[in-house]
Design a protein around this motif. Structure first.
Motif, PDB file in Angstrom:
ATOM      1  N   ALA A 227      58.951  32.393  49.737  1.00 36.79           N
ATOM      2  CA  ALA A 227      57.836  32.131  50.654  1.00 36.79           C
ATOM      3  C   ALA A 227      57.812  30.663  51.063  1.00 36.79           C
ATOM      4  O   ALA A 227      57.314  30.316  52.128  1.00 36.79           O
ATOM      5  CB  ALA A 227      56.520  32.523  49.995  1.00 36.79           C
ATOM      6  N   ARG A 228      58.377  29.831  50.199  1.00 31.17           N
ATOM      7  CA  ARG A 228      58.382  28.398  50.524  1.00 31.17           C
ATOM      8  C   ARG A 228      59.711  27.944  51.118  1.00 31.17           C
ATOM      9  O   ARG A 228      59.901  26.760  51.382  1.00 31.17           O
ATOM     10  CB  ARG A 228      58.103  27.591  49.259  1.00 31.17           C
ATOM     11  CG  ARG A 228      56.720  27.836  48.724  1.00 31.17           C
ATOM     12  CD  ARG A 228      56.512  27.124  47.445  1.00 31.17           C
ATOM     13  NE  ARG A 228      55.370  27.710  46.752  1.00 31.17           N
ATOM     14  CZ  ARG A 228      55.015  27.382  45.536  1.00 31.17           C
ATOM     15  NH1 ARG A 228      55.701  26.478  44.869  1.00 31.17           N
ATOM     16  NH2 ARG A 228      53.974  27.946  44.972  1.00 31.17           N
TER      17      ARG A 228
ATOM     18  N   ARG B  70      56.750  35.492  55.580  1.00 36.24           N
ATOM     19  CA  ARG B  70      56.304  34.521  54.587  1.00 36.24           C
ATOM     20  C   ARG B  70      54.978  34.949  53.949  1.00 36.24           C
ATOM     21  O   ARG B  70      54.785  34.819  52.741  1.00 36.24           O
ATOM     22  CB  ARG B  70      56.164  33.134  55.222  1.00 36.24           C
ATOM     23  CG  ARG B  70      56.205  32.008  54.216  1.00 36.24           C
ATOM     24  CD  ARG B  70      56.024  30.677  54.861  1.00 36.24           C
ATOM     25  NE  ARG B  70      54.802  30.569  55.616  1.00 36.24           N
ATOM     26  CZ  ARG B  70      53.583  30.526  55.084  1.00 36.24           C
ATOM     27  NH1 ARG B  70      53.440  30.582  53.769  1.00 36.24           N
ATOM     28  NH2 ARG B  70      52.515  30.441  55.841  1.00 36.24           N
ATOM     29  N   LEU B  71      54.111  35.497  54.781  1.00 33.49           N
ATOM     30  CA  LEU B  71      52.833  35.970  54.247  1.00 33.49           C
ATOM     31  C   LEU B  71      53.073  37.098  53.238  1.00 33.49           C
ATOM     32  O   LEU B  71      52.478  37.129  52.160  1.00 33.49           O
ATOM     33  CB  LEU B  71      51.954  36.502  55.378  1.00 33.49           C
ATOM     34  CG  LEU B  71      51.279  35.458  56.262  1.00 33.49           C
ATOM     35  CD1 LEU B  71      50.590  36.138  57.441  1.00 33.49           C
ATOM     36  CD2 LEU B  71      50.265  34.678  55.452  1.00 33.49           C
TER      37      LEU B  71
ATOM     38  N   ARG C  25      60.310  29.504  57.360  1.00 39.17           N
ATOM     39  CA  ARG C  25      59.163  28.881  58.021  1.00 39.17           C
ATOM     40  C   ARG C  25      59.149  29.295  59.476  1.00 39.17           C
ATOM     41  O   ARG C  25      60.178  29.283  60.152  1.00 39.17           O
ATOM     42  CB  ARG C  25      59.249  27.362  57.890  1.00 39.17           C
ATOM     43  CG  ARG C  25      58.981  26.968  56.457  1.00 39.17           C
ATOM     44  CD  ARG C  25      58.954  25.500  56.234  1.00 39.17           C
ATOM     45  NE  ARG C  25      58.587  25.242  54.840  1.00 39.17           N
ATOM     46  CZ  ARG C  25      58.542  24.056  54.301  1.00 39.17           C
ATOM     47  NH1 ARG C  25      58.837  22.992  55.008  1.00 39.17           N
ATOM     48  NH2 ARG C  25      58.200  23.902  53.049  1.00 39.17           N
TER      49      ARG C  25
ATOM     50  N   THR D  46      56.100  34.068  60.154  1.00 40.46           N
ATOM     51  CA  THR D  46      54.824  34.118  59.443  1.00 40.46           C
ATOM     52  C   THR D  46      54.618  35.398  58.655  1.00 40.46           C
ATOM     53  O   THR D  46      54.230  35.362  57.492  1.00 40.46           O
ATOM     54  CB  THR D  46      53.671  33.946  60.444  1.00 40.46           C
ATOM     55  OG1 THR D  46      54.044  32.938  61.358  1.00 40.46           O
ATOM     56  CG2 THR D  46      52.389  33.559  59.755  1.00 40.46           C
TER      57      THR D  46
ATOM     58  N   GLY E 275      54.467  35.690  50.149  1.00 34.39           N
ATOM     59  CA  GLY E 275      53.406  34.970  49.444  1.00 34.39           C
ATOM     60  C   GLY E 275      52.492  35.943  48.706  1.00 34.39           C
ATOM     61  O   GLY E 275      52.091  35.708  47.566  1.00 34.39           O
TER      62      GLY E 275
END
Lengths: 231, 840
Positions: B454-455, B466-467, B460, B463, B470
């Protein structure tokens, strides 16, 4: 006088309640000028927060018209409203409303990512440093105090450099010292980015820092006073 | 600690009703219901077998012999003991039908009967004529499958050996059919005296005689068995009675039932994960109540007890619902069950299996709720003033860890005890615990990986991905419970898929490649040369192996009754093939001791199959007594040799020196390895020249075995699907429990500018990631279990089977995706202002 950045024309808001429809706001007409800091005050249940939500397109007016930056929010669908907020608005809540599964950095970077900024994380980190949380970026909300969480929320709202900042009792859940610090940050961010700030508050000292204060009672505008000249 | 106070608190808390406990109840009820239903069906079948024992056996008792009829003395004993005696001759043969130039042949299991048959039950025929009429003269009846295969209808003639017979009716029901066990050919009934001219019962031919006894009312079976054993066991006579009329079937039902109960227990373990998650979620919501109670002076133990009583009451309700479902399901499904089974079924409520299921339910509920319940002690009064939930220790106090361990051990112990197959139960428990451990590790690993990804810089800007990462890696997610519950369900399915695929491949693909085309029995010694000449001259035949064959029963080992030494081992359960050979046959590997010298004619010596010898505890120098044709032959074990039964080639457990056996009447068996296109001609030539011999087409036998295996896999699949259903319930529970959190996330995301498509993509990705991860771990766990079963239980090779594995991962991802999406609509539709203000 410049064109209003936010404009409400004869806006009403009626919500369905258990005992039938409840009219929350009655025929509100109000303009906010660019760069202005507007305080919304009034007793509990007077409709302050509902009015703020209408301004942010988070709630739909039952009648009347809400425009922001010349766009008619009442004519937009959910996704158009979301994009509009992404590009022009930042919202801060009393209960912070951070996403618990995300770190502070991720929470702040999310609106920047949604807006397609390639440097979302760098900007988010910068914003967090601005609010004094450079050392807490990888912490989850439940690992932070209320004051810290609200700072993250502030950074999240301010990071995309919105034209309009909406804050709903941002110090309501904080003690005096933390509340004061948050307000300093909020006004500081506003000053730095030149955004228009609409602030719902119960606190007289906060209201005193606004350019103009609108008092609401029973869903109507009960009075208005200018505190400072808008810059 | 005050019990009355705890009870009062529990009672008040129960006023909240069942809200939040539906998944808890469903998990427990389903697991208990599955076990209770399996146990009830097993009991029903066993009850039916017991009640109908005499009919299935064909008499109150049966004494059977191999290769011979009863001696007058033996028959006299039977006549004196029983009120009626019926004599049966059972053997394999070939039915031959000639239609002009075309000759059809079909393998059959012949049952020669006398006028007293059947002592119990009724033979049903189509057309419905009396059996006596059907079998009069050279009349015979056969099962429809055989008649159809050979194109025979009642009134047609056929040949058996060298004699002609007439099909007078189709055999639709043979009362003692299920008691006869697994036969390779369909059944044919005929009068024994009609077989006289057939040349099929020559000395040395493989046949079995069974004497069914109708005993006087109230006869003491155990005493009679002891008397019969004492007098005749040494002559190779075997006793069975109506206490267990179909031992093979009983054993099968028992094993199958045990195995399905173990699968059911796995389901309960999956449910346990859901139970645990539900209790944890419930107690998390009770933090404030617990803190308030502590502020008011309640001790930790009182609070623990109060919630234990509350959860215990709810668990009792779940178990009760499960028991009702488990008791009713077999009754409702009775017509279906009865139609599927060749044995009578006594469907009713059986308290035994219900009690067993209830015990499993109680232990599981305790095992999986103790840990979250123990955490109530950790809640401090300070929780009322500030959020201290993040500081609760992961491990409860050692006493609870120890109690959890003890409960797990008790549950496993009870399962091992009840199943009657403790080794299998322990290995299954080990498998489940190991799979849970692996899944827990995988969940931790997945969360870490997701957090790291996620990081990651390259994600990046993406979204939704990554969400999702996360959320999977975040602290308050459902990652662990979904990966554990769905993963365990999928692991069991994956293991069954791997084992099934490997067994199928071994039996249907690898075995036919190595196995002979035909297995020929009953070749008389004087026919052997002719058979060999015919076969070795055939270019389509690649190899022929022959061996003399007798059949005998191991009666004693070192002078002691064999049952005492070797228990219920298959080698001593019935009659076994025995061969003789002057020198070790080609390819024989003698692992210990020495083969007898060429021309040896001293006291009998024996070479025993090494694995079986080890299993029954034989050592070199031991004396084994085998009864062949009523005569005891005692031989000294002088060597052990490797025998591979898996190739379907010639494999004898016992081989003896020629001088020991040559005097006994015997026949030869042969295996023929031939090109498929040459097979038909070989059968035609051999059967025409030697009508008495029986050729079994190995491929047909393999198909029969594969068929049985298919039904087994299906039954186990049904059992495992209950596990998966529980997994899906846990999944739905997790999705439902996460709905509130998702409504909030959706509101916040919309506030900061996410459109609904992005929010939906995030939800979908997050669900699919969890499902795919659970599926991936399931493949590893299922693969390891499959390998272990193939390697150590089936003693075969293992090859990873990708087809079912891919289906498992996709299935896992799809299941979570659907569950996630089903609970995504409300979050997507929610208005941000309402949601966020409701939380102010």
């Amino acid at each position: 006088m410049a064109d209003p950045i936010l404009s409400l024309a004869d806006v009403t808001l009626t919500l369905a309640g258990n005992a039938g429809p409840v009219e929350i706001l009655h025929g509100i007409t109000l303009d906010v000028t660019p760069g202005e800091t507007l305080g919304l005050i009034g007793p509990s249940g007077s409709g302050k927060s509902s009015l703020l939500m209408l301004m942010g397109g988070l709630e739909r007016a039952s009648s009347g018209r809400v425009t922001a930056l010349g766009h008619d929010l009442t004519a937009m669908n959910e996704d158009q409203l979301a994009r509009f907020r992404r590009d022009h608005m930042g919202v801060v809540f009393q209960s912070f409303h951070l996403i618990p599964t995300m770190t502070a950095l991720e929470n702040v970077a999310t609106p920047l990512e949604l807006a397609g900024h390639r440097d979302a994380f760098d900007r988010a980190a910068e914003e967090l440093r601005t609010v004094g949380l450079g050392a807490r970026m990888d912490h989850y909300p439940n690992q932070m105090s209320g004051g810290e969480q609200q700072r993250v929320a502030l950074a999240r709202a301010a990071a995309p450099r919105p034209h309009i900042l909406l804050a709903d009792e941002p110090t309501g859940n904080l003690d005096g010292a933390n509340g004061a610090a948050i307000m300093d940050l909020l006004f500081g961010l506003r000053d730095r980015h030149g955004a228009t700030l609409v602030l719902v508050t119960h606190a007289a000292d906060l209201a005193a820092r606004c350019d103009r204060v609108v008092r609401l009672a029973d869903g109507r505008i009960a009075g208005e006073e200018a505190r400072r000249a808008a810059e | 600690m005050s019990l009355p106070v705890a009870i009062r608190i529990a009672r008040r808390e129960l006023r909240g009703g069942l809200r939040g406990f539906y998944v808890f109840l469903a998990c427990l009820a389903l697991g208990v219901a599955a076990i209770a239903a399996v146990g009830s069906v097993r009991e029903s079948i066993e009850g039916g077998l017991k009640r109908e024992g005499a009919v299935l056996l064909g008499g109150d008792a049966e004494m059977s012999l191999t290769y011979r009829y009863a001696e007058p003395e033996e028959r006299a004993w039977m006549d004196a003991t029983a009120t009626r005696v019926s004599e049966i001759v059972d053997f394999r043969s070939m039915v031959v039908v000639e239609r002009g130039a075309v000759t059809e042949r079909g393998l059959t299991q012949v049952k020669g009967v006398d006028g007293a048959y059947p002592l119990y039950g009724r033979v049903e025929l189509d057309p419905p004529i009396p059996l006596d009429e059907a079998l009069a003269g050279n009349g015979a009846v056969m099962e429809r499958v055989l008649a159809d295969r050979l194109g025979l209808t009642p009134g047609d003639d056929f040949r058996l050996g060298t004699a002609e017979y007439r099909l007078s009716a189709i055999l639709t029901r043979e009362p003692d059919g299920a008691g006869d066990g697994f036969g390779l050919g369909p059944r044919l009934l005929i009068r024994t005296e009609a077989l006289e001219g057939s040349g099929l019962l020559a000395p040395g031919t493989l046949f079995e005689t069974k004497y069914r006894l109708a005993l006087p009312e109230g006869a003491d079976m155990a005493a009679l068995e002891a008397r019969a054993d004492a007098r005749f066991a040494d002559r190779g006579m075997r006793w069975r009675d109506a206490r267990n009329g179909a031992p093979g079937m009983t054993r099968f039902v028992d094993r199958m039932g045990s195995f399905l109960v173990l699968v059911g227990l796995a389901g309960l373990a999956v449910g346990g994960v859901g139970v645990s998650a539900a209790v944890r979620a419930y107690l998390d919501g009770k933090t404030e109540v617990i803190a308030t109670l502590k502020t008011l002076g309640a001790e930790g133990r009182t609070i623990l007890l109060a919630y234990l009583i509350q959860i215990g009451t709810l668990a009792g309700l779940g178990i009760a619902v499960g028991l009702v479902l488990g008791a009713l399901a077999p009754i409702l499904a009775a017509p279906f069950i009865q139609a599927q089974l060749p044995v009578p079924v006594e469907v009713q409520v059986h308290p035994g299996p219900l009690a067993e299921a209830a015990l499993y339910g109680i232990l599981t509920a305790l095992l999986f709720t103790l840990w979250p319940l123990a955490r109530t002690e950790e809640v401090r009064a300070a929780a009322l003033f500030r959020d201290v939930s993040g500081r609760v220790r992961v491990w409860p106090r050692p006493i609870y860890v120890a109690a959890t361990g003890a409960l797990a051990a008790l549950l496993i112990g009870v399962a091992a005890w009840f199943s009657g197959v403790p080794k299998l139960a322990l290995w299954s428990a080990f498998g489940i615990v190991a799979a849970l451990g692996l899944l827990a590790l995988a969940a931790v690993g997945l969360r870490r990986l997701a957090r790291r990804l996620a990081r990651a810089r390259f994600l990046r800007g993406r979204t939704s991905v990554r969400l999702a990462l996360g959320a999977v890696g975040g602290p308050a997610g459902e990652t662990t419970s979904v990966v554990l519950s769905l993963g365990l369900g999928l692991s069991i399915l994956a293991a069954i898929g791997q084992i099934d695929a490997n067994l199928r491949s071994a039996i249907q693909q690898e075995l036919p490649e190595r196995a002979p085309s035909y297995f020929v029995v009953d070749i008389q010694p004087e026919q052997l040369d002719g058979v060999l000449t015919r076969l070795t001259g055939d270019p389509g035949v690649s190899k022929v192996e022959t061996a003399p064959m007798l059949r005998g029963v191991i009666t004693r080992i070192n002078g002691r009754p064999a049952k005492e030494v070797a228990g219920d081992h298959w080698v001593i359960r019935g009659d076994r093939g025995v061969t003789y050979s002057a020198a070790p046959p080609e390819g024989t590997i003698v692992n210990a001791g020495q083969w007898w010298p060429e021309g040896y004619d001293g006291p009998p010596q024996m070479s025993f199959a090494d694995e079986e010898a080890e299993e029954i505890g034989l050592k070199l120098g031991d004396e084994v007594t085998v009864n062949i044709l009523g005569r005891d032959i005692t031989a000294t074990v002088t060597s052990f040799r490797a025998v591979d039964f898996s190739t379907a080639g010639i494999g004898f457990v016992m081989a003896m020196n020629p001088a020991a056996l040559m005097g006994a009447p015997h026949t030869h068996i042969a295996t023929i390895y031939a090109e498929p296109e040459a097979e038909a001609a070989i059968l035609r030539d051999l059967a025409s020249a030697y009508p008495n011999i029986t050729a079994i087409r190995v491929r047909d036998a393999i198909d029969r075995v594969a068929e049985v295996l298919g039904s087994l896999a299906a039954a186990i699949g049904y059992g495992a699907s209950a596990t998966l259903v529980t997994g899906v319930i846990v999944l739905i529970g997790a999705a439902a429990a996460g709905e509130r959190a998702r409504i909030f996330e959706s509101a916040v995301l919309k506030t900061v500018g996410a459109v609904r498509g992005q929010v939906l993509a995030y939800f979908a990705l997050r669900s699919a990631m969890l499902g795919a991860a659970a599926g991936a771990v399931a493949i590893v766990a299922g693969g390891v279990a499959g390998w272990a079963v193939m390697e150590f239980v089936m003693m075969g090779g293992y090859e990873f089977e990708p087809g079912s594995a891919v289906a498992i991962v996709l299935g896992g991802a799809l299941a979570t995706l659907l569950a996630g999406l089903a609970f995504a609509w409300r979050p997507l539709a929610a208005r941000p202002a309402r949601v966020l203000r409701a939380r102010e």
